[in-house]
Design a protein around this motif. Structure first.
Motif, PDB file in Angstrom:
ATOM      1  N   GLY A 230       0.650  -1.273  -0.057  1.00 43.31           N
ATOM      2  CA  GLY A 230       0.055  -0.141   0.129  1.00 43.31           C
ATOM      3  C   GLY A 230       1.032   1.187  -0.108  1.00 43.31           C
ATOM      4  O   GLY A 230       0.276   2.415   0.169  1.00 43.31           O
ATOM      5  N   THR A 231       2.077   1.102   0.078  1.00 42.49           N
ATOM      6  CA  THR A 231       3.006   2.320  -0.134  1.00 42.49           C
ATOM      7  C   THR A 231       4.015   2.138  -1.243  1.00 42.49           C
ATOM      8  O   THR A 231       4.356   1.126  -1.218  1.00 42.49           O
ATOM      9  N   ALA A 232       4.006   3.291  -2.141  1.00 43.41           N
ATOM     10  CA  ALA A 232       5.176   3.241  -3.069  1.00 43.41           C
ATOM     11  C   ALA A 232       6.556   3.036  -2.649  1.00 43.41           C
ATOM     12  O   ALA A 232       7.491   2.584  -3.130  1.00 43.41           O
ATOM     13  N   ALA A 233       6.893   3.811  -1.511  1.00 47.52           N
ATOM     14  CA  ALA A 233       8.033   3.921  -1.214  1.00 47.52           C
ATOM     15  C   ALA A 233       8.618   2.485  -0.551  1.00 47.52           C
ATOM     16  O   ALA A 233       9.721   2.063  -0.763  1.00 47.52           O
ATOM     17  N   ASP A 234       7.603   1.539   0.168  1.00 41.49           N
ATOM     18  CA  ASP A 234       8.199   0.351   0.600  1.00 41.49           C
ATOM     19  C   ASP A 234       8.191  -0.397  -0.263  1.00 41.49           C
ATOM     20  O   ASP A 234       8.989  -1.358  -0.332  1.00 41.49           O
ATOM     21  N   ALA A 235       7.373  -0.413  -1.526  1.00 44.37           N
ATOM     22  CA  ALA A 235       7.392  -1.220  -2.782  1.00 44.37           C
ATOM     23  C   ALA A 235       8.930  -1.009  -3.470  1.00 44.37           C
ATOM     24  O   ALA A 235       9.300  -2.072  -3.737  1.00 44.37           O
ATOM     25  N   GLU A 236       9.356   0.059  -3.755  1.00 43.77           N
ATOM     26  CA  GLU A 236      10.425   0.454  -4.481  1.00 43.77           C
ATOM     27  C   GLU A 236      11.731  -0.158  -3.487  1.00 43.77           C
ATOM     28  O   GLU A 236      12.603  -0.759  -3.918  1.00 43.77           O
ATOM     29  N   ASP A 237      11.486  -0.053  -1.841  1.00 49.42           N
ATOM     30  CA  ASP A 237      12.619  -0.783  -1.263  1.00 49.42           C
ATOM     31  C   ASP A 237      12.509  -2.320  -1.344  1.00 49.42           C
ATOM     32  O   ASP A 237      13.611  -2.803  -1.375  1.00 49.42           O
ATOM     33  N   VAL A 238      11.547  -2.876  -1.679  1.00 51.85           N
ATOM     34  CA  VAL A 238      11.447  -4.276  -1.615  1.00 51.85           C
ATOM     35  C   VAL A 238      11.912  -4.873  -3.033  1.00 51.85           C
ATOM     36  O   VAL A 238      12.535  -5.859  -3.123  1.00 51.85           O
TER      37      VAL A 238
ATOM     38  N   ALA B 109      14.708  -7.132  -3.685  1.00 54.65           N
ATOM     39  CA  ALA B 109      14.710  -8.334  -4.626  1.00 54.65           C
ATOM     40  C   ALA B 109      15.834  -8.353  -5.537  1.00 54.65           C
ATOM     41  O   ALA B 109      16.380  -9.507  -6.025  1.00 54.65           O
ATOM     42  N   TRP B 110      16.344  -7.247  -6.162  1.00 55.43           N
ATOM     43  CA  TRP B 110      17.390  -7.204  -7.241  1.00 55.43           C
ATOM     44  C   TRP B 110      18.909  -7.586  -6.288  1.00 55.43           C
ATOM     45  O   TRP B 110      19.661  -8.353  -7.279  1.00 55.43           O
ATOM     46  N   PHE B 111      19.168  -7.254  -5.319  1.00 57.50           N
ATOM     47  CA  PHE B 111      20.284  -7.548  -4.661  1.00 57.50           C
ATOM     48  C   PHE B 111      20.001  -9.386  -4.421  1.00 57.50           C
ATOM     49  O   PHE B 111      21.046  -9.803  -4.809  1.00 57.50           O
ATOM     50  N   LYS B 112      18.901  -9.919  -4.085  1.00 56.13           N
ATOM     51  CA  LYS B 112      18.779 -11.383  -3.966  1.00 56.13           C
ATOM     52  C   LYS B 112      19.039 -12.025  -5.265  1.00 56.13           C
ATOM     53  O   LYS B 112      19.427 -13.162  -5.419  1.00 56.13           O
ATOM     54  N   TRP B 113      18.501 -11.494  -6.262  1.00 54.94           N
ATOM     55  CA  TRP B 113      18.257 -11.831  -7.688  1.00 54.94           C
ATOM     56  C   TRP B 113      19.853 -11.971  -8.115  1.00 54.94           C
ATOM     57  O   TRP B 113      20.356 -12.917  -8.725  1.00 54.94           O
ATOM     58  N   SER B 114      20.738 -10.674  -7.801  1.00 56.34           N
ATOM     59  CA  SER B 114      22.135 -10.746  -8.312  1.00 56.34           C
ATOM     60  C   SER B 114      22.836 -11.887  -7.427  1.00 56.34           C
ATOM     61  O   SER B 114      24.014 -12.277  -8.109  1.00 56.34           O
TER      62      SER B 114
ATOM     63  N   VAL C 123       9.821 -11.129  -3.926  1.00 55.12           N
ATOM     64  CA  VAL C 123       9.104  -9.919  -3.677  1.00 55.12           C
ATOM     65  C   VAL C 123       8.114 -10.150  -2.812  1.00 55.12           C
ATOM     66  O   VAL C 123       7.687  -9.607  -1.796  1.00 55.12           O
ATOM     67  N   SER C 124       7.204 -11.350  -2.989  1.00 58.64           N
ATOM     68  CA  SER C 124       6.064 -11.601  -2.138  1.00 58.64           C
ATOM     69  C   SER C 124       6.452 -11.672  -0.537  1.00 58.64           C
ATOM     70  O   SER C 124       5.888 -11.333   0.398  1.00 58.64           O
ATOM     71  N   ASN C 125       7.625 -12.707  -0.289  1.00 55.60           N
ATOM     72  CA  ASN C 125       7.897 -12.757   0.856  1.00 55.60           C
ATOM     73  C   ASN C 125       8.660 -11.781   1.488  1.00 55.60           C
ATOM     74  O   ASN C 125       8.374 -11.371   2.686  1.00 55.60           O
ATOM     75  N   LEU C 126       9.594 -10.751   0.644  1.00 58.99           N
ATOM     76  CA  LEU C 126       9.984  -9.620   1.336  1.00 58.99           C
ATOM     77  C   LEU C 126       8.953  -8.437   1.686  1.00 58.99           C
ATOM     78  O   LEU C 126       8.859  -7.874   2.868  1.00 58.99           O
ATOM     79  N   ALA C 127       7.850  -8.414   1.038  1.00 60.48           N
ATOM     80  CA  ALA C 127       6.611  -7.496   1.047  1.00 60.48           C
ATOM     81  C   ALA C 127       5.904  -7.970   2.396  1.00 60.48           C
ATOM     82  O   ALA C 127       5.430  -7.079   2.980  1.00 60.48           O
ATOM     83  N   MET C 128       5.797  -9.300   2.308  1.00 54.68           N
ATOM     84  CA  MET C 128       5.192  -9.689   3.805  1.00 54.68           C
ATOM     85  C   MET C 128       6.006  -9.473   4.993  1.00 54.68           C
ATOM     86  O   MET C 128       5.401  -8.939   6.091  1.00 54.68           O
TER      87      MET C 128
END
Length: 306
Positions: free
Chosen positions: A29-37, A41-46, A64-69
């Motif tokens: 529900g927040t763009a800022a938190d979504a961007e952080d997530v 996710a990019w770091f984990k993907w890398s 992303v789902s787990n990080l967001a939760m």
């Protein structure tokens, strides 16, 4: 020199970035938190062993789902102790979003308010099932739960949302028409026109977050809400004189909404929910400056589900 594998990683990530933001934003529900997530996710993907990743889209969605939760759990206390009503962070969306009715509804302020009442697991499962149409098996893998647990969470969430969302809402053309009329009436101070547009039991939620002065509780009733908006053009609001206030209609969260601006800053956003009969039944007014950054930046988001 950029390593070719690094460039491939970046291309794959960029290909799915809109989807990842769409998932994270609906869960949080927040763009800022979504961007952080999605940055996490990019770091984990890398760092992942790509040889073990058969489906990058599914893998990134799972991360992303787990990080967001996790983030939702960590921020839940802050939201429970929030000063005044807590509303989602509004975002500017693209016209393509508005063309997809289901997509627009799933990212609307009204829906995000309802999703806020779910548990983190229920919210993630609802978003992945009802919005992104993943199977129960796919969701189970994404959220690290059994398929049976996911089915139960999906059922609870669906019933919860169904009980709290209006059964009959206006179609998009009617919603836009009423929003435009409301905008004209509010900016023109026409209380009679406002009264005609508002349902007798309309409710206004205002989110100032303790940063700016707003109503600490929901404002109910057509007469009170109409008076609130009729005063826009006659009183100083958040230090902005009426002559210095400007307003425009823009697409916010998949539907038509209003942005109010003062000199050099966004002052507030307003979105309305319209019942099938054409009356406004709910209004969401976000004025917390911390939640207006995405609007102030002016970037539009593509929150389609494909």
């Amino acid at each position: 020199m950029t390593h070719p594998f690094r460039e491939l990683d970046q291309r794959v990530y960029n290909e799915h970035r809109n989807l990842l933001f769409s998932v994270a934003y609906r869960i949080l529900g927040t763009a800022a938190d979504a961007e952080d997530v999605i940055q996490d996710a990019w770091f984990k993907w890398s760092a992942a062993d790509r040889a073990q990743v058969a489906d990058p889209r599914a893998y990134l969605t799972r991360i992303v789902s787990n990080l967001a939760m996790d983030r939702l759990r960590s921020t839940r206390h802050k939201r429970e102790t929030y000063v005044g009503p807590w509303l989602p962070e509004p975002i500017l969306t693209t016209g393509d979003t508005a063309d997809a009715v289901t997509t627009a509804e799933s990212v609307s302020m009204a829906m995000l308010v309802v999703l806020e009442t779910l548990s983190p697991l229920e919210r993630a499962v609802f978003v992945l099932k009802e919005v992104f149409d993943l199977s129960h098996a796919e969701i189970a893998e994404a959220v690290d739960r059994s398929e049976a647990a996911v089915r139960q969470a999906a059922h609870r969430a669906r019933e919860h949302v169904r009980a709290r969302r209006p059964r009959f809402v206006a179609d998009r053309s009617r919603q836009h028409e009423v929003t435009r009329r409301f905008f004209v009436a509010a900016t023109g101070g026409d209380i009679n026109a406002l009264m005609e547009l508002l349902s007798p039991d309309v409710t206004l939620w205002t989110d100032g977050g303790g940063k700016v002065r707003q109503a600490m509780r929901p404002v109910a009733g057509a007469q009170t809400v109409a008076a609130w908006f009729a005063a826009i053009g006659t009183v100083t609001y958040q230090g902005v004189e009426p002559a210095d206030m400007s307003a425009e209609l823009v697409e916010i969260n998949g539907g038509l909404g209003m942005v109010f601006r003062g000199p050099g800053r966004v002052v507030a956003t307003v979105t309305v929910e319209v019942e099938a009969g054409g009356r406004i039944i709910a209004i969401h007014n976000v004025a917390n400056p911390d939640k207006l950054r995405a609007i102030a930046e002016g970037a539009t988001r593509d929150v389609r589900t494909r």
